[in-house]
Motif scaffolding. Structure first.
Motif, PDB file in Angstrom:
ATOM      1  N   ASP A  93      47.038  50.201  45.963  1.00  0.00           N
ATOM      2  CA  ASP A  93      47.821  49.974  44.747  1.00  0.00           C
ATOM      3  C   ASP A  93      47.820  51.202  43.839  1.00  0.00           C
ATOM      4  O   ASP A  93      48.835  51.535  43.233  1.00  0.00           O
ATOM      5  CB  ASP A  93      47.270  48.762  43.992  1.00  0.00           C
ATOM      6  CG  ASP A  93      48.144  48.370  42.814  1.00  0.00           C
ATOM      7  OD1 ASP A  93      49.307  47.971  43.050  1.00  0.00           O
ATOM      8  OD2 ASP A  93      47.665  48.480  41.661  1.00  0.00           O
ATOM      9  N   TYR A 142      40.423  49.268  37.269  1.00  0.00           N
ATOM     10  CA  TYR A 142      41.085  47.998  37.566  1.00  0.00           C
ATOM     11  C   TYR A 142      40.360  46.846  36.909  1.00  0.00           C
ATOM     12  O   TYR A 142      39.128  46.825  36.851  1.00  0.00           O
ATOM     13  CB  TYR A 142      41.190  47.788  39.086  1.00  0.00           C
ATOM     14  CG  TYR A 142      42.429  48.432  39.645  1.00  0.00           C
ATOM     15  CD1 TYR A 142      43.527  47.667  40.004  1.00  0.00           C
ATOM     16  CD2 TYR A 142      42.522  49.807  39.740  1.00  0.00           C
ATOM     17  CE1 TYR A 142      44.679  48.270  40.478  1.00  0.00           C
ATOM     18  CE2 TYR A 142      43.670  50.420  40.210  1.00  0.00           C
ATOM     19  CZ  TYR A 142      44.746  49.632  40.583  1.00  0.00           C
ATOM     20  OH  TYR A 142      45.904  50.230  41.030  1.00  0.00           O
ATOM     21  N   LYS A 151      44.616  44.539  37.844  1.00  0.00           N
ATOM     22  CA  LYS A 151      45.634  45.445  37.313  1.00  0.00           C
ATOM     23  C   LYS A 151      44.983  46.762  36.945  1.00  0.00           C
ATOM     24  O   LYS A 151      43.915  46.780  36.351  1.00  0.00           O
ATOM     25  CB  LYS A 151      46.312  44.814  36.082  1.00  0.00           C
ATOM     26  CG  LYS A 151      47.118  43.582  36.409  1.00  0.00           C
ATOM     27  CD  LYS A 151      47.574  42.869  35.158  1.00  0.00           C
ATOM     28  CE  LYS A 151      48.221  41.557  35.459  1.00  0.00           C
ATOM     29  NZ  LYS A 151      47.360  40.587  36.112  1.00  0.00           N
TER      30      LYS A 151
END
Length: 154
Positions: A93, A142, A151
């Motif tokens: 990510d 994160y 996130k």
């Protein structure tokens, strides 16, 4: 000697090389050693990259953080105790292209078995690094992901 306003670590390390920078248990790391370790690693990191850092040694994390900032890259700390699936998802990510694990920098995340970073490294050696590193996000952490997927926050 030019004062580094954007990255005070360099100024402090060069001004007080023999002073203790950090104590890790029984070990004391002086500014000179921290400067040399982070500079040597930073010279191998291409600016703009994201470096996933995990390891047993807290010094690895500190050196990885300083090296990423000096190279104009982003430091992505990973929890060694977290499930590998979570860390893999976070690396993907975040777009991490390099990994620093137990003091070894590899390009394994780019599929490069040589361990060389994609793109141009920050310099041929630590001496080639600018005193003023390029401006970048610097740090990417994160969230726990308790309300869904983790996130990334700069």
């Amino acid at each position: 000697m030019m004062e580094s306003r954007g990255f005070p670590f360099i100024s402090v390390a060069r001004r007080f090389p023999d002073r203790p920078a950090v104590r890790l248990g029984e070990r004391t790391v002086r500014y000179r050693e921290l400067d040399e370790l982070s500079g040597a690693l930073a010279a191998r990191i291409a600016p703009g990259r994201t470096v996933a850092v995990t390891g047993r040694d807290r010094l690895d994390h500190l050196v990885g953080l300083l090296a990423a900032l000096r190279a104009g890259a982003t430091y992505l700390p990973l929890d060694r105790e977290a499930p590998e699936e979570r860390n893999r998802w976070i690396r993907e990510d975040a777009g991490a292209t390099l990994a620093l694990t137990d003091g070894e920098l590899t390009g394994e995340l780019t599929g490069d078995p040589t361990g060389e970073p994609a793109g141009e490294p920050a310099g041929e050696s630590a001496a080639d690094l600018p005193d003023e590193p390029p401006a970048t996000a610097g740090y990417l952490i994160y969230t726990s992901g308790t309300t869904g997927r983790p996130k990334g926050v700069h």
